[in-house]
Design an enzyme around this catalytic site. Structure first.
Site, PDB file in Angstrom:
ATOM      1  N   THR B  96       0.855  -1.179   0.000  1.00 54.85           N
ATOM      2  CA  THR B  96       0.000   0.000   0.000  1.00 54.85           C
ATOM      3  C   THR B  96       0.890   1.227   0.000  1.00 54.85           C
ATOM      4  OG1 THR B  96      -1.787  -1.091   1.174  1.00 54.85           O
ATOM      5  CG2 THR B  96      -1.724   1.302   1.319  1.00 54.85           C
ATOM      6  N   LYS B 172      -7.049   1.366  -3.783  1.00 54.56           N
ATOM      7  CA  LYS B 172      -6.689   0.811  -2.482  1.00 54.56           C
ATOM      8  C   LYS B 172      -6.876   1.860  -1.381  1.00 54.56           C
ATOM      9  CE  LYS B 172      -4.698  -1.485   0.890  1.00 54.56           C
ATOM     10  NZ  LYS B 172      -5.532  -2.376   1.695  1.00 54.56           N
ATOM     11  N   LYS B 241      -0.428   5.816   8.959  1.00 58.53           N
ATOM     12  CA  LYS B 241       0.399   5.932   7.756  1.00 58.53           C
ATOM     13  C   LYS B 241      -0.498   5.937   6.511  1.00 58.53           C
ATOM     14  CE  LYS B 241       1.583   2.789   5.206  1.00 58.53           C
ATOM     15  NZ  LYS B 241       1.922   1.561   4.482  1.00 58.53           N
TER      16      LYS B 241
END
Lengths: 296, 296, 296, 296
Positions: B96, B172, B241
């Site tokens: 990711t 995503k 994050k």
């Protein structure tokens, strides 16, 4: 068999009443605009001239109305059911109203010797017609047991949340909040995708086929991807009414709900822009506009 | 058959590599901490001393790393794969990361004659082990076709979002945003219910069995109802994050995302309070605290 | 007397440089576009061909630039001041940049034997011309003492926030945040008033003459009441740059700032709508539009 | 000279009544708790047993009460002023109430032949004592002219917002909103500064001496810097009451106010945490807590 009273033959009430008739219940119906009652008369329902008249002593009355004020009026008003329903009657209240209104009416019923059962529903008119409603339930145990056959004739599932008069209404408001939150979230995600040149429908379909494969994301995802806001499945104006019930309930209970505030604002701004008669998913247009997307 | 490189044997990468081996692929694996590579050596994988060494000219290298910096390092760094992968090699990048990083790496690969395929996944470690990942895909058509057998060995579904180097990464990020939004919404709804004396689990169960009967609401609903935040399925710090990637991507694309801002704040405040090692659903504690609920 | 270097002759830097000359300082000026330096040459300033050339060993260089990247370039770049400024030189850095950039540059200067003083300013070009800037200061004590005469020649007040390299920059960002918050708040209040048929100017005037009788509410109140967004006093695009510095600084320090998020979104949406060249107060238009007000 | 009625001798009303007496007005006072009326009796005021009794036909009655319900009660209730005030009487209503309540009462007065003047005030008890209130005014012109001498005896400035019955109340709500917004903004800015190790008081002082040198930022800045929340100058619980009036007014007028939503939540969460008796500036504690600062 005593006839069951049924008050409120709108987009939801009408198919629900039909399902009761189909299940063999005799109905005494009342609707402010009498024209809507006629088709049911053809199915054997007795059309009444007032709410009071639809109720029979010791019987059951179902109400399905547009808002708190209408429900209070047919219950406590001059021609209301409170007096005629009398001892051991049951008021099966299926409208989306505030828990506060529910508590107030429950108290009035208890004083009069009758009972109040809250049974708000999830599902749109087509789900009502197909007996696919999900019904939340709360109220006195005996009264709940008594209305169970009616609920089974109108819905697919019944979920009991205990004896509190307004409990089922809180759950109903939680549900409408979750739906609004899902709409807003999808709108933001689709804006991010579209701004990167990605097909909205492909993204909505992907999520609604994988981790979010449930009715809310499938249904609203498709509407949002295509921006299909007219005709409305649930008018934005009614969504704002519900959102204001959420706001009032949260404020009173001292529960900060930041996402609820946000969607309330979206609905409000949409109405300020004249979009009250679009579907409530049309709050998406504000997200698109703020992202500089031309939305149609 | 040329061996496939596999870089990054963390909680996700390790079971994914096992599935490739189980499907018959020969692997050349690399992990910063070599100890994690040993079990795979027992299954026939060749353990390499650097990322560069794991890649073979014209071959395929899979990467599954913790963040953008780690991915850039194993790609462009001194011991990175860019040079060894060479002409017609394919970098199958499953971490990711931001669409910006994806575009930057894709460009570097094209210059070097190799290709970059973005294939971020949805699913936690247990889903990785069970080959139940949902994989988003974007990149050059020929390269995508070539990695297809690997993807089928690691995931349950593959969703192609075209040729853009960062496109799959945007999808995503949309997904992680939708999950965070669902967590926040559920937290608010459950606070409203709990403050009214209604059982959290009953409410979460009701929604996840009816209109929200999908993995996200089922799984997170159960965690939130029970406030089961340790051990973490996905650490809050990692969630932050990802949230910061969403923020940066939205800011750059000029897409206002109010709910994304809100959940970013929740994650940030949770870390400020020392909750970085709880599950990311632990943002709920802030909602409970603000409502005056004692959360445990 | 050693000449003082002055780099950056934009809307702010040019009048600041003039004030230094008027106070008797000899200047060596540099600006990327040399045309802007010519008027100062007429006043005796030496026009240089690079930043490096404007700095003299052990001297003082003032910088007033558009953003972090420009400041880094003239400091650390090929033709930057770091090498020529040499031992005991002082970099008086007056641009609005992030505390992180300030710390990075301060460290580079200390390694090179020179010193970095942060001195960002409050005030628009007309305030710069009138020597009415409010200057925030932080850095090593001796260096601060040395630049004091320059600051007094450029501003009305100087406020010392200690020795931290980035401290003054944090205060500057706090100030820009407070201004943005005041703009947003005024916009919402004026929308509420206007929607009730109350004159916007009357309301703005009332508050700016009573409990909010300070420059920010007076100045922005008048602009907002009249919706006078062009020509810009401070372009919205630059406001977004500052807002993004606030966002990054808050995210890094783990400080949730909900109002900062909101105004960042307003700026972002305004740019998405093509309003980047209006004054930053033009975020008000979003508030007006959401309230259904036709804003001119 | 006809005596002036004065109803409501709380923290604000009592010093206002004293100022009227000092200016030579004869007062007929009423307060629910009679003890509070005694000191004024010593100054020559006639203490009445009901609101009705304090009003004289064709005279003027000042009201200064805690909320909308109390104002409605002393106006429309059994012992209310509406009947006794009679033809040409003037109700000078100085409480902070909703514009809706104002409109409702104005209508009732007009029907009864008397007049309603809205005159809410800005200022705390010490400002009331010092005749430093800022008074917003709206209502019928002749009635406003008649109450002018009283207003001049109680406040420093009077600002006329026209003839609308609720207009002055909207302006008052705008002002309380602006104050709440300033408190929240300052709290966020000070958190950012403190988290960087900068002295809160130094930052608050800097802003309140430069671009924000007005009573609101000076006064609240000092309180917030020192976190001096007890005893309350204005109790948080009362602030929430006002905030809810803002919410209701904005919702009804369809004005999205995102900052108003945010501060409403802050107040709500503060009450949920048991802070209702602190000063309303104590919403800052939530900001500090979310930033991981130990606030005291």
């Amino acid at each position: 068999m005593t006839a069951v009273g049924f008050i409120g033959l709108g987009l939801m009430g009408e198919p629900m009443a039909r399902n009761l008739i189909a299940a063999g219940f005799k109905l005494r119906v009342f609707n402010r605009s009498l024209a809507k009652a006629e088709p049911l008369a053809g199915l054997g329902a007795v059309v009444c001239a007032s709410a009071a008249e639809a109720a029979q002593t010791g019987g059951i009355v179902v109400t399905m109305l547009a808002n708190d004020a209408a429900l209070e009026e047919v219950t406590l008003g001059a021609g209301g059911i409170l007096k005629t329903l009398g001892r051991d009657g049951v008021h099966l209240s299926m409208s989306t109203v505030s828990p506060e209104t529910a508590r107030k009416l429950a108290e009035a019923h208890e004083k009069a010797g009758s009972h109040y059962v809250a049974a708000p529903v999830f599902g749109r008119p087509d789900a009502a017609a197909a007996k696919e409603l999900n019904i939340c339930l709360s109220g006195p145990a005996a009264a709940k047991a008594r209305v169970k056959p009616l609920l089974e004739a109108m819905g697919r599932t019944v979920h009991d949340f205990g004896t509190g008069p307004g409990t089922a209404n809180v759950v109903k408001l939680c549900g409408n909040f979750l739906i609004l939150a899902a709409i807003e979230s999808l709108a933001e995600a689709l804006a991010l995708a579209e701004k990167h040149g990605i097909d909205r429908a492909a993204v909505a379909t992907f999520f609604s086929e994988t981790r979010f494969n449930c009715p809310v994301y499938k249904g609203y995802g498709a509407i949002l991807a295509a921006r299909r806001y007219a005709p409305p499945g649930f008018a934005l104006e009614l969504g704002y009414k519900d959102s204001q019930l959420i706001q009032a309930t949260a404020a009173k209970a001292r529960v900060p709900m930041a996402v609820a505030d946000l969607v309330d604002e979206r609905l409000r701004a949409s109405i300020a822009k004249g979009r009250q008669n679009l579907d409530w998913t049309a709050i998406e247009l504000l997200v698109a506009e703020a992202a500089g997307l031309s939305a149609g």
